[in-house]
Design a protein around this motif. Structure first.
Motif, PDB file in Angstrom:
ATOM      1  N   ALA A 248      53.674  35.108  20.991  1.00  0.00           N
ATOM      2  CA  ALA A 248      53.410  34.072  22.057  1.00  0.00           C
ATOM      3  C   ALA A 248      52.857  34.201  22.898  1.00  0.00           C
ATOM      4  N   ASN A 249      52.495  35.496  23.719  1.00  0.00           N
ATOM      5  CA  ASN A 249      52.120  35.726  24.822  1.00  0.00           C
ATOM      6  C   ASN A 249      51.437  37.257  24.428  1.00  0.00           C
ATOM      7  N   ASP A 250      50.478  37.409  23.557  1.00  0.00           N
ATOM      8  CA  ASP A 250      49.988  38.649  23.268  1.00  0.00           C
ATOM      9  C   ASP A 250      48.712  38.950  24.302  1.00  0.00           C
ATOM     10  N   VAL A 251      49.177  39.565  25.279  1.00  0.00           N
ATOM     11  CA  VAL A 251      48.022  39.745  26.247  1.00  0.00           C
ATOM     12  C   VAL A 251      47.780  41.491  26.595  1.00  0.00           C
ATOM     13  N   TYR A 252      48.483  42.144  26.098  1.00  0.00           N
ATOM     14  CA  TYR A 252      48.259  43.617  26.508  1.00  0.00           C
ATOM     15  C   TYR A 252      47.180  44.315  25.272  1.00  0.00           C
ATOM     16  N   ARG A 253      46.412  45.154  26.051  1.00  0.00           N
ATOM     17  CA  ARG A 253      45.218  45.639  25.391  1.00  0.00           C
ATOM     18  C   ARG A 253      44.951  47.013  26.213  1.00  0.00           C
ATOM     19  N   LEU A 254      44.184  47.918  25.419  1.00  0.00           N
ATOM     20  CA  LEU A 254      43.429  49.015  26.135  1.00  0.00           C
ATOM     21  C   LEU A 254      41.926  48.573  26.322  1.00  0.00           C
ATOM     22  N   GLY A 255      41.633  48.791  27.675  1.00  0.00           N
ATOM     23  CA  GLY A 255      40.230  48.450  28.029  1.00  0.00           C
ATOM     24  C   GLY A 255      39.881  47.813  29.365  1.00  0.00           C
ATOM     25  N   TRP A 256      39.022  47.268  29.869  1.00  0.00           N
ATOM     26  CA  TRP A 256      38.583  46.990  31.137  1.00  0.00           C
ATOM     27  C   TRP A 256      37.691  45.959  31.104  1.00  0.00           C
ATOM     28  N   GLY A 257      38.050  44.809  32.219  1.00  0.00           N
ATOM     29  CA  GLY A 257      37.374  43.816  32.180  1.00  0.00           C
ATOM     30  C   GLY A 257      37.376  42.782  30.913  1.00  0.00           C
ATOM     31  N   ARG A 258      36.110  42.417  30.405  1.00  0.00           N
ATOM     32  CA  ARG A 258      36.086  41.791  29.204  1.00  0.00           C
ATOM     33  C   ARG A 258      35.808  42.817  27.944  1.00  0.00           C
ATOM     34  N   THR A 259      35.909  44.087  28.115  1.00  0.00           N
ATOM     35  CA  THR A 259      35.734  45.187  27.348  1.00  0.00           C
ATOM     36  C   THR A 259      37.113  45.388  26.692  1.00  0.00           C
ATOM     37  N   THR A 260      37.301  45.216  25.507  1.00  0.00           N
ATOM     38  CA  THR A 260      38.512  45.834  24.710  1.00  0.00           C
ATOM     39  C   THR A 260      38.387  47.010  23.773  1.00  0.00           C
ATOM     40  N   LEU A 261      38.981  47.969  24.104  1.00  0.00           N
ATOM     41  CA  LEU A 261      39.066  49.174  23.236  1.00  0.00           C
ATOM     42  C   LEU A 261      39.979  49.288  22.085  1.00  0.00           C
ATOM     43  N   LEU A 262      41.160  48.658  22.395  1.00  0.00           N
ATOM     44  CA  LEU A 262      42.485  48.523  21.401  1.00  0.00           C
ATOM     45  C   LEU A 262      43.221  47.400  21.884  1.00  0.00           C
ATOM     46  N   LYS A 263      43.172  46.749  20.615  1.00  0.00           N
ATOM     47  CA  LYS A 263      44.176  45.381  20.751  1.00  0.00           C
ATOM     48  C   LYS A 263      45.516  45.909  20.012  1.00  0.00           C
ATOM     49  N   PHE A 264      46.833  45.948  20.745  1.00  0.00           N
ATOM     50  CA  PHE A 264      47.692  46.607  19.795  1.00  0.00           C
ATOM     51  C   PHE A 264      48.061  45.802  18.762  1.00  0.00           C
ATOM     52  N   PHE A 265      48.063  44.449  18.701  1.00  0.00           N
ATOM     53  CA  PHE A 265      48.461  43.750  17.437  1.00  0.00           C
ATOM     54  C   PHE A 265      47.384  42.615  17.257  1.00  0.00           C
ATOM     55  N   PRO A 266      46.521  42.907  16.312  1.00  0.00           N
ATOM     56  CA  PRO A 266      45.359  41.868  16.012  1.00  0.00           C
ATOM     57  C   PRO A 266      46.212  40.656  15.106  1.00  0.00           C
ATOM     58  N   GLN A 267      45.352  39.500  15.151  1.00  0.00           N
ATOM     59  CA  GLN A 267      46.208  38.248  14.489  1.00  0.00           C
ATOM     60  C   GLN A 267      46.056  38.661  12.802  1.00  0.00           C
ATOM     61  N   SER A 268      45.479  39.775  12.175  1.00  0.00           N
ATOM     62  CA  SER A 268      45.563  39.949  10.915  1.00  0.00           C
ATOM     63  C   SER A 268      46.833  40.518  11.013  1.00  0.00           C
ATOM     64  N   PHE A 269      47.421  41.426  11.701  1.00  0.00           N
ATOM     65  CA  PHE A 269      48.823  41.925  11.691  1.00  0.00           C
ATOM     66  C   PHE A 269      49.789  40.970  11.422  1.00  0.00           C
ATOM     67  N   TYR A 270      49.848  39.829  12.515  1.00  0.00           N
ATOM     68  CA  TYR A 270      50.740  38.814  12.370  1.00  0.00           C
ATOM     69  C   TYR A 270      50.571  38.017  11.183  1.00  0.00           C
ATOM     70  N   ASP A 271      49.402  37.645  10.630  1.00  0.00           N
ATOM     71  CA  ASP A 271      49.541  37.029   9.471  1.00  0.00           C
ATOM     72  C   ASP A 271      49.883  37.735   8.191  1.00  0.00           C
ATOM     73  N   ALA A 272      49.557  39.262   8.265  1.00  0.00           N
ATOM     74  CA  ALA A 272      50.121  40.069   6.995  1.00  0.00           C
ATOM     75  C   ALA A 272      51.662  40.171   7.051  1.00  0.00           C
TER      76      ALA A 272
END
Length: 233
Positions: free
Chosen positions: A36-60
């Protein structure tokens, strides 16, 4: 010659096997909440190196739109987790098991030797003990992590009822980050723990299931033959 040696008391085994599925289910239900509040990621500004759980993970795993269900399960399991943890700590104190589990001044040095041994950089066998220095640090750390999870969980679940706790943990956002970081710590501990169990083999796993392990008795040293002087007549 082999013989049976008792290792883990029944209470310790029960606490262990109750805690494992409860914590796993808490992590799973926590993911329903986190969606419901998937906000954590590795990166800076608008650059995301890693999103812990992409939407495909939740869908699967069909984990989307389950916030209320996740909160219900998470809160119920929290009581089981807390009670099991309190009983475990009380048992170790009353039974004296804490003497084997609590780190001492030699634990950090011994833990480093365990790491070298696991990396095959140390050839000498580790001293035979119920729990080595690395295990003492890991198991004590998990108990402290459990206390941290309960405190941070209360701080983000009931911030209006426990404002002093939320403030002490750095505010709501920091408490949520700490709770999330502790969850990652549990997952890493799980992976490390299972890997070590597999490496140790069936005998070590059986000790946590049945409470005993089969130990090879040390071979007694062979007495040296001494030549007696021949008698003369």
């Amino acid at each position: 010659m082999k013989y049976i040696q008792e290792k883990h008391p029944l209470a310790i085994r029960w606490f262990h096997w109750i805690n494992f599925p409860v914590l796993a289910l808490m992590i799973w239900s926590g993911l329903w909440i986190y969606w419901a509040n998937d906000v954590y990621r590795l990166g800076w500004g608008r650059t995301t190196l890693l999103k812990f759980f992409p939407q495909s993970f939740y869908d699967a795993f069909h984990m989307d739109h389950k916030l209320a269900q996740g909160m219900s399960w998470h809160f119920v399991l929290m009581w089981v987790f807390a009670l099991n943890g309190l009983l475990y700590v009380a048992y170790t104190l009353l039974s004296g098991e804490w003497r084997y589990l609590l780190p001492n001044r030699h634990s950090f040095r011994e833990a480093w030797q365990v790491v070298l041994h696991d990396l095959r950089l140390r050839k000498e066998p580790l001293p035979p003990r119920k729990f080595n220095g690395a295990q003492q640090l890991a198991y004590t750390g998990v108990v402290l992590m459990g206390a941290g999870s309960l405190l941070t969980g209360l701080a983000i679940f009931r911030p209006t009822q426990f404002p002093w706790l939320t403030t002490a943990l750095g505010g709501y956002e920091w408490a949520r980050i700490e709770h999330f970081a502790l969850t990652i710590g549990y997952v890493l501990f799980f992976l490390m723990h299972v890997t070590q169990v597999v490496r140790a083999g069936w005998n070590n796993f059986r000790a946590m299931v049945a409470g005993f392990e089969v130990v090879e008795a040390p071979t007694p040293p062979t007495p040296e033959k001494t030549s007696s002087p021949s008698a003369t007549i």
